[in-house]
Design a protein around this motif. Sequence first.
Motif, PDB file in Angstrom:
ATOM      1  N   GLY A 254       0.818  -1.209   0.000  1.00 45.97           N
ATOM      2  CA  GLY A 254       0.000   0.000   0.000  1.00 45.97           C
ATOM      3  C   GLY A 254       0.849   1.253   0.000  1.00 45.97           C
ATOM      4  O   GLY A 254       2.057   1.227  -0.231  1.00 45.97           O
ATOM      5  N   GLY A 255       0.209   2.378   0.275  1.00 44.67           N
ATOM      6  CA  GLY A 255       0.897   3.657   0.248  1.00 44.67           C
ATOM      7  C   GLY A 255       0.817   4.289  -1.128  1.00 44.67           C
ATOM      8  O   GLY A 255      -0.078   3.991  -1.920  1.00 44.67           O
ATOM      9  N   VAL A 256       1.763   5.163  -1.411  1.00 47.35           N
ATOM     10  CA  VAL A 256       1.813   5.859  -2.692  1.00 47.35           C
ATOM     11  C   VAL A 256       2.776   5.125  -3.601  1.00 47.35           C
ATOM     12  O   VAL A 256       3.913   4.836  -3.220  1.00 47.35           O
ATOM     13  N   GLY A 257       2.357   4.817  -4.801  1.00 42.55           N
ATOM     14  CA  GLY A 257       3.189   4.105  -5.755  1.00 42.55           C
ATOM     15  C   GLY A 257       2.329   3.593  -6.890  1.00 42.55           C
ATOM     16  O   GLY A 257       1.106   3.465  -6.775  1.00 42.55           O
ATOM     17  N   ILE A 258       2.975   3.288  -8.013  1.00 43.37           N
ATOM     18  CA  ILE A 258       2.227   2.871  -9.188  1.00 43.37           C
ATOM     19  C   ILE A 258       1.541   1.523  -8.951  1.00 43.37           C
ATOM     20  O   ILE A 258       0.433   1.273  -9.442  1.00 43.37           O
ATOM     21  N   GLY A 259       2.164   0.641  -8.155  1.00 41.53           N
ATOM     22  CA  GLY A 259       1.521  -0.628  -7.836  1.00 41.53           C
ATOM     23  C   GLY A 259       0.284  -0.441  -6.981  1.00 41.53           C
ATOM     24  O   GLY A 259      -0.762  -1.068  -7.229  1.00 41.53           O
ATOM     25  N   PHE A 260       0.388   0.435  -5.973  1.00 45.28           N
ATOM     26  CA  PHE A 260      -0.782   0.721  -5.150  1.00 45.28           C
ATOM     27  C   PHE A 260      -1.874   1.391  -5.973  1.00 45.28           C
ATOM     28  O   PHE A 260      -3.066   1.140  -5.768  1.00 45.28           O
ATOM     29  N   TRP A 261      -1.472   2.242  -6.927  1.00 45.19           N
ATOM     30  CA  TRP A 261      -2.454   2.915  -7.771  1.00 45.19           C
ATOM     31  C   TRP A 261      -3.230   1.907  -8.615  1.00 45.19           C
ATOM     32  O   TRP A 261      -4.445   2.024  -8.776  1.00 45.19           O
ATOM     33  N   VAL A 262      -2.552   0.889  -9.126  1.00 48.49           N
ATOM     34  CA  VAL A 262      -3.220  -0.165  -9.894  1.00 48.49           C
ATOM     35  C   VAL A 262      -4.216  -0.904  -9.010  1.00 48.49           C
ATOM     36  O   VAL A 262      -5.366  -1.166  -9.409  1.00 48.49           O
ATOM     37  N   TRP A 263      -3.797  -1.272  -7.812  1.00 45.37           N
ATOM     38  CA  TRP A 263      -4.685  -2.013  -6.923  1.00 45.37           C
ATOM     39  C   TRP A 263      -5.877  -1.171  -6.486  1.00 45.37           C
ATOM     40  O   TRP A 263      -6.995  -1.682  -6.373  1.00 45.37           O
ATOM     41  N   ASP A 264      -5.650   0.110  -6.256  1.00 43.36           N
ATOM     42  CA  ASP A 264      -6.739   0.989  -5.866  1.00 43.36           C
ATOM     43  C   ASP A 264      -7.755   1.158  -7.000  1.00 43.36           C
ATOM     44  O   ASP A 264      -8.969   1.173  -6.761  1.00 43.36           O
ATOM     45  N   GLU A 265      -7.267   1.259  -8.229  1.00 41.27           N
ATOM     46  CA  GLU A 265      -8.181   1.359  -9.365  1.00 41.27           C
ATOM     47  C   GLU A 265      -8.960   0.056  -9.577  1.00 41.27           C
ATOM     48  O   GLU A 265     -10.107   0.079 -10.023  1.00 41.27           O
ATOM     49  N   TRP A 266      -8.342  -1.063  -9.253  1.00 45.52           N
ATOM     50  CA  TRP A 266      -9.069  -2.320  -9.345  1.00 45.52           C
ATOM     51  C   TRP A 266     -10.191  -2.383  -8.302  1.00 45.52           C
ATOM     52  O   TRP A 266     -11.299  -2.867  -8.578  1.00 45.52           O
ATOM     53  N   ASN A 267      -9.919  -1.899  -7.115  1.00 44.36           N
ATOM     54  CA  ASN A 267     -10.962  -1.860  -6.090  1.00 44.36           C
ATOM     55  C   ASN A 267     -12.118  -0.943  -6.497  1.00 44.36           C
ATOM     56  O   ASN A 267     -13.266  -1.159  -6.079  1.00 44.36           O
TER      57      ASN A 267
END
Length: 306
Positions: A254-267
């Motif tokens: 989690g946190g700020v990062g492109i991987g977290f951004w992908v997961w957040d958009e999936w949610n």
Amino acid sequence: MVAAIFHSPIEAAAAPVPPAAAPAPAKSAPVESAPAPTPAPRRPPRDWRGLWMAVLPPIFGLALLVLVWQGIASTTGSGIPKPAETWAQAVKVFSDPFYSNGPNDQGIGWNILSSLKRVGIGFGLAALVGIPAGFAIGRSVFLSRMFNPLISLLRPVSPLAWLPIGLLVFKGANPAAIWTIFICSIWPMIINTAVGVQRVPQDYLNVARVLNLSEWKVFTKILFPAVLPYLLTGVRLAVGTAWLVIVAAEMLTGGVGIGFWVWDEWNNLNVSSIIIAIFVIGGVGLLLEAALIRLASLFTYEEVKA
């Protein structure tokens, strides 16, 4: 009798004087003709074939990808957005990439920079440890036999398997992600550097021994120039692996990062943003690869291929 004939001086004066021989005409110097003007060199014809071969294949490849994407999105009920919908979402996303509405709602620009920062720190630490370790293992038979079994045992382990160890030791998501980048980046640099040192011709080292060169001189004048192509190959592999792993690590931490951004958009069930993130991750990786190829071409005489 001898007869003497006397001529009068008047007659002698009146006698015609034979004309003097006329001087031969002087030869005139040959006139040099002006040199013919040299024609201007003709400009070689432009190599349009090379230009087309450099531009057209990538365009055709991207066009094929878009056509396949359009076909899959149109004929299947998988919910994959079409290219036009994804393009409209990309325009919206990149219209303000650096907005910030709190720690969990930031633009894609901040997420990319955060991921690059973690990759830079983890990769830098791996280079500080891995490159000297590779030189030491390559120079010492004892160290090589000591560490080769450990490297063979730990290198195949998935980088994400190290993430729980990082969370346990460092008690934080950010240092755990950096630890994961470190552990996955160090192996290519150690292995390629050690192999480069071991492939240095023995004649070079024999000359250094005859000249009684110090270990520092051997390193700077013989080992480093010879090992540099192998070292840069290890660096390129390490950067590619680090950028590959950071996305998965950020999905879990989690946190700020492109991987977290992908997961957040999936949610949020925003599949168009996920596809945008895929292209962004690939584009950043391509730029990193191109930068390292350029760096390698500056420090080695060998042709560097992608």
